[in-house]
Design a protein around this motif. Sequence first.
Motif, PDB file in Angstrom:
ATOM      1  N   GLY A  81       0.816  -1.218   0.000  1.00  0.00           N
ATOM      2  CA  GLY A  81       0.000   0.000   0.000  1.00  0.00           C
ATOM      3  C   GLY A  81       0.844   1.259   0.000  1.00  0.00           C
ATOM      4  O   GLY A  81       0.604   2.192  -0.774  1.00  0.00           O
ATOM      5  N   ILE A  82       1.852   1.286   0.849  1.00  0.00           N
ATOM      6  CA  ILE A  82       2.722   2.463   0.932  1.00  0.00           C
ATOM      7  C   ILE A  82       3.507   2.633  -0.367  1.00  0.00           C
ATOM      8  O   ILE A  82       3.627   3.747  -0.892  1.00  0.00           O
ATOM      9  N   ALA A  83       4.027   1.540  -0.906  1.00  0.00           N
ATOM     10  CA  ALA A  83       4.776   1.620  -2.158  1.00  0.00           C
ATOM     11  C   ALA A  83       3.883   2.088  -3.302  1.00  0.00           C
ATOM     12  O   ALA A  83       4.326   2.865  -4.159  1.00  0.00           O
ATOM     13  N   GLY A  84       2.628   1.672  -3.303  1.00  0.00           N
ATOM     14  CA  GLY A  84       1.699   2.089  -4.355  1.00  0.00           C
ATOM     15  C   GLY A  84       1.401   3.576  -4.324  1.00  0.00           C
ATOM     16  O   GLY A  84       1.024   4.163  -5.340  1.00  0.00           O
ATOM     17  N   ILE A  85       1.580   4.201  -3.177  1.00  0.00           N
ATOM     18  CA  ILE A  85       1.370   5.644  -3.065  1.00  0.00           C
ATOM     19  C   ILE A  85       2.680   6.404  -3.291  1.00  0.00           C
ATOM     20  O   ILE A  85       2.721   7.400  -4.013  1.00  0.00           O
ATOM     21  N   VAL A  86       3.761   5.927  -2.696  1.00  0.00           N
ATOM     22  CA  VAL A  86       5.022   6.672  -2.706  1.00  0.00           C
ATOM     23  C   VAL A  86       5.743   6.577  -4.053  1.00  0.00           C
ATOM     24  O   VAL A  86       6.281   7.578  -4.541  1.00  0.00           O
ATOM     25  N   ILE A  87       5.775   5.415  -4.663  1.00  0.00           N
ATOM     26  CA  ILE A  87       6.551   5.252  -5.904  1.00  0.00           C
ATOM     27  C   ILE A  87       6.029   6.143  -7.034  1.00  0.00           C
ATOM     28  O   ILE A  87       6.834   6.790  -7.710  1.00  0.00           O
TER      29      ILE A  87
ATOM     30  N   LEU B  32       4.569   9.008  -6.729  1.00  0.00           N
ATOM     31  CA  LEU B  32       4.954  10.373  -6.368  1.00  0.00           C
ATOM     32  C   LEU B  32       6.434  10.621  -6.621  1.00  0.00           C
ATOM     33  O   LEU B  32       6.825  11.677  -7.130  1.00  0.00           O
ATOM     34  N   LEU B  33       7.278   9.643  -6.272  1.00  0.00           N
ATOM     35  CA  LEU B  33       8.708   9.769  -6.564  1.00  0.00           C
ATOM     36  C   LEU B  33       8.954   9.870  -8.063  1.00  0.00           C
ATOM     37  O   LEU B  33       9.800  10.646  -8.515  1.00  0.00           O
ATOM     38  N   TYR B  34       8.211   9.091  -8.820  1.00  0.00           N
ATOM     39  CA  TYR B  34       8.370   9.110 -10.278  1.00  0.00           C
ATOM     40  C   TYR B  34       8.027  10.482 -10.838  1.00  0.00           C
ATOM     41  O   TYR B  34       8.718  10.996 -11.709  1.00  0.00           O
ATOM     42  N   ILE B  35       6.966  11.093 -10.333  1.00  0.00           N
ATOM     43  CA  ILE B  35       6.567  12.422 -10.797  1.00  0.00           C
ATOM     44  C   ILE B  35       7.618  13.460 -10.403  1.00  0.00           C
ATOM     45  O   ILE B  35       7.992  14.324 -11.199  1.00  0.00           O
ATOM     46  N   LEU B  36       8.109  13.371  -9.169  1.00  0.00           N
ATOM     47  CA  LEU B  36       9.054  14.366  -8.660  1.00  0.00           C
ATOM     48  C   LEU B  36      10.476  14.179  -9.186  1.00  0.00           C
ATOM     49  O   LEU B  36      11.161  15.160  -9.492  1.00  0.00           O
ATOM     50  N   LEU B  37      10.946  12.935  -9.277  1.00  0.00           N
ATOM     51  CA  LEU B  37      12.352  12.676  -9.564  1.00  0.00           C
ATOM     52  C   LEU B  37      12.630  12.120 -10.958  1.00  0.00           C
ATOM     53  O   LEU B  37      13.763  12.155 -11.415  1.00  0.00           O
ATOM     54  N   GLY B  38      11.657  11.513 -11.568  1.00  0.00           N
ATOM     55  CA  GLY B  38      11.884  10.835 -12.841  1.00  0.00           C
ATOM     56  C   GLY B  38      12.165   9.359 -12.614  1.00  0.00           C
ATOM     57  O   GLY B  38      12.327   8.885 -11.492  1.00  0.00           O
ATOM     58  N   PHE B  39      12.240   8.631 -13.717  1.00  0.00           N
ATOM     59  CA  PHE B  39      12.337   7.174 -13.663  1.00  0.00           C
ATOM     60  C   PHE B  39      13.647   6.687 -13.046  1.00  0.00           C
ATOM     61  O   PHE B  39      13.652   5.877 -12.129  1.00  0.00           O
ATOM     62  N   ASN B  40      14.781   7.163 -13.549  1.00  0.00           N
ATOM     63  CA  ASN B  40      16.079   6.644 -13.096  1.00  0.00           C
ATOM     64  C   ASN B  40      16.343   6.947 -11.627  1.00  0.00           C
ATOM     65  O   ASN B  40      16.832   6.087 -10.888  1.00  0.00           O
ATOM     66  N   LYS B  41      16.024   8.148 -11.187  1.00  0.00           N
ATOM     67  CA  LYS B  41      16.260   8.500  -9.786  1.00  0.00           C
ATOM     68  C   LYS B  41      15.308   7.748  -8.860  1.00  0.00           C
ATOM     69  O   LYS B  41      15.675   7.404  -7.739  1.00  0.00           O
ATOM     70  N   THR B  42      14.094   7.474  -9.337  1.00  0.00           N
ATOM     71  CA  THR B  42      13.163   6.680  -8.535  1.00  0.00           C
ATOM     72  C   THR B  42      13.710   5.272  -8.333  1.00  0.00           C
ATOM     73  O   THR B  42      13.660   4.736  -7.226  1.00  0.00           O
ATOM     74  N   LEU B  43      14.243   4.661  -9.387  1.00  0.00           N
ATOM     75  CA  LEU B  43      14.851   3.337  -9.254  1.00  0.00           C
ATOM     76  C   LEU B  43      16.036   3.370  -8.300  1.00  0.00           C
ATOM     77  O   LEU B  43      16.234   2.435  -7.516  1.00  0.00           O
ATOM     78  N   LEU B  44      16.815   4.438  -8.344  1.00  0.00           N
ATOM     79  CA  LEU B  44      17.947   4.574  -7.438  1.00  0.00           C
ATOM     80  C   LEU B  44      17.480   4.650  -5.985  1.00  0.00           C
ATOM     81  O   LEU B  44      18.030   3.980  -5.106  1.00  0.00           O
ATOM     82  N   VAL B  45      16.439   5.430  -5.721  1.00  0.00           N
ATOM     83  CA  VAL B  45      15.899   5.550  -4.363  1.00  0.00           C
ATOM     84  C   VAL B  45      15.387   4.203  -3.876  1.00  0.00           C
ATOM     85  O   VAL B  45      15.637   3.797  -2.740  1.00  0.00           O
ATOM     86  N   ILE B  46      14.680   3.480  -4.721  1.00  0.00           N
ATOM     87  CA  ILE B  46      14.155   2.161  -4.345  1.00  0.00           C
ATOM     88  C   ILE B  46      15.300   1.198  -4.052  1.00  0.00           C
ATOM     89  O   ILE B  46      15.262   0.442  -3.077  1.00  0.00           O
ATOM     90  N   GLY B  47      16.335   1.224  -4.871  1.00  0.00           N
ATOM     91  CA  GLY B  47      17.500   0.367  -4.632  1.00  0.00           C
ATOM     92  C   GLY B  47      18.185   0.684  -3.320  1.00  0.00           C
ATOM     93  O   GLY B  47      18.571  -0.219  -2.568  1.00  0.00           O
ATOM     94  N   ILE B  48      18.322   1.976  -3.014  1.00  0.00           N
ATOM     95  CA  ILE B  48      18.938   2.386  -1.746  1.00  0.00           C
ATOM     96  C   ILE B  48      18.093   1.917  -0.567  1.00  0.00           C
ATOM     97  O   ILE B  48      18.623   1.411   0.424  1.00  0.00           O
ATOM     98  N   LEU B  49      16.773   2.066  -0.679  1.00  0.00           N
ATOM     99  CA  LEU B  49      15.898   1.608   0.402  1.00  0.00           C
ATOM    100  C   LEU B  49      15.990   0.102   0.604  1.00  0.00           C
ATOM    101  O   LEU B  49      15.962  -0.389   1.735  1.00  0.00           O
ATOM    102  N   GLN B  50      16.113  -0.650  -0.477  1.00  0.00           N
ATOM    103  CA  GLN B  50      16.253  -2.097  -0.354  1.00  0.00           C
ATOM    104  C   GLN B  50      17.577  -2.465   0.306  1.00  0.00           C
ATOM    105  O   GLN B  50      17.628  -3.380   1.133  1.00  0.00           O
ATOM    106  N   LEU B  51      18.641  -1.769  -0.043  1.00  0.00           N
ATOM    107  CA  LEU B  51      19.927  -2.028   0.600  1.00  0.00           C
ATOM    108  C   LEU B  51      19.883  -1.694   2.093  1.00  0.00           C
ATOM    109  O   LEU B  51      20.416  -2.436   2.922  1.00  0.00           O
ATOM    110  N   LEU B  52      19.223  -0.594   2.437  1.00  0.00           N
ATOM    111  CA  LEU B  52      19.097  -0.235   3.856  1.00  0.00           C
ATOM    112  C   LEU B  52      18.311  -1.279   4.627  1.00  0.00           C
ATOM    113  O   LEU B  52      18.671  -1.648   5.744  1.00  0.00           O
ATOM    114  N   SER B  53      17.230  -1.789   4.029  1.00  0.00           N
ATOM    115  CA  SER B  53      16.462  -2.824   4.724  1.00  0.00           C
ATOM    116  C   SER B  53      17.258  -4.099   4.867  1.00  0.00           C
ATOM    117  O   SER B  53      17.166  -4.783   5.888  1.00  0.00           O
ATOM    118  N   LEU B  54      18.069  -4.436   3.867  1.00  0.00           N
ATOM    119  CA  LEU B  54      18.927  -5.619   3.968  1.00  0.00           C
ATOM    120  C   LEU B  54      19.950  -5.461   5.086  1.00  0.00           C
ATOM    121  O   LEU B  54      20.189  -6.379   5.847  1.00  0.00           O
TER     122      LEU B  54
END
Length: 108
Positions: free
Chosen positions: A74-80, A82-104
């Motif tokens: 649910g949270i990802a469906g709302i936040v992603i 918004l990130l795409y609109i604000l940052l664009g595709f490549n930066k959104t993927l970078l943010v998601i990758g960073i968040l996944q690394l932090l959770s790991l």
Amino acid sequence: MFGYLADLYSRKFILMFLGFIHYSSYLMLFSVIEGIGMGMIYPNLIAAINDIINEKVRGKALGYYRLYRDSGYGIAGIVIPLLYILLGFNKTLLVIGILQLLSLILIL
């Protein structure tokens, strides 16, 4: 089907990595591979929790697991978007990758 295969092979995945696919060019292929991956992982996650957790608290543990899993969707469906609109595709993927690394890192 994949739950049965996981029981046969002690929940070890045969298919771990297919390589990088340029998903904008092969969108349908990427969708099929992602669907197969989801079909492989969902029955195994629930089965793994059932194997590890004591019977007395199993229902509660599965409830918490599903709550956190579904809340993440649910949270990802709302936040992603918004990130795409604000940052664009490549930066959104970078943010998601960073968040996944932090959770790991937090899990380890």
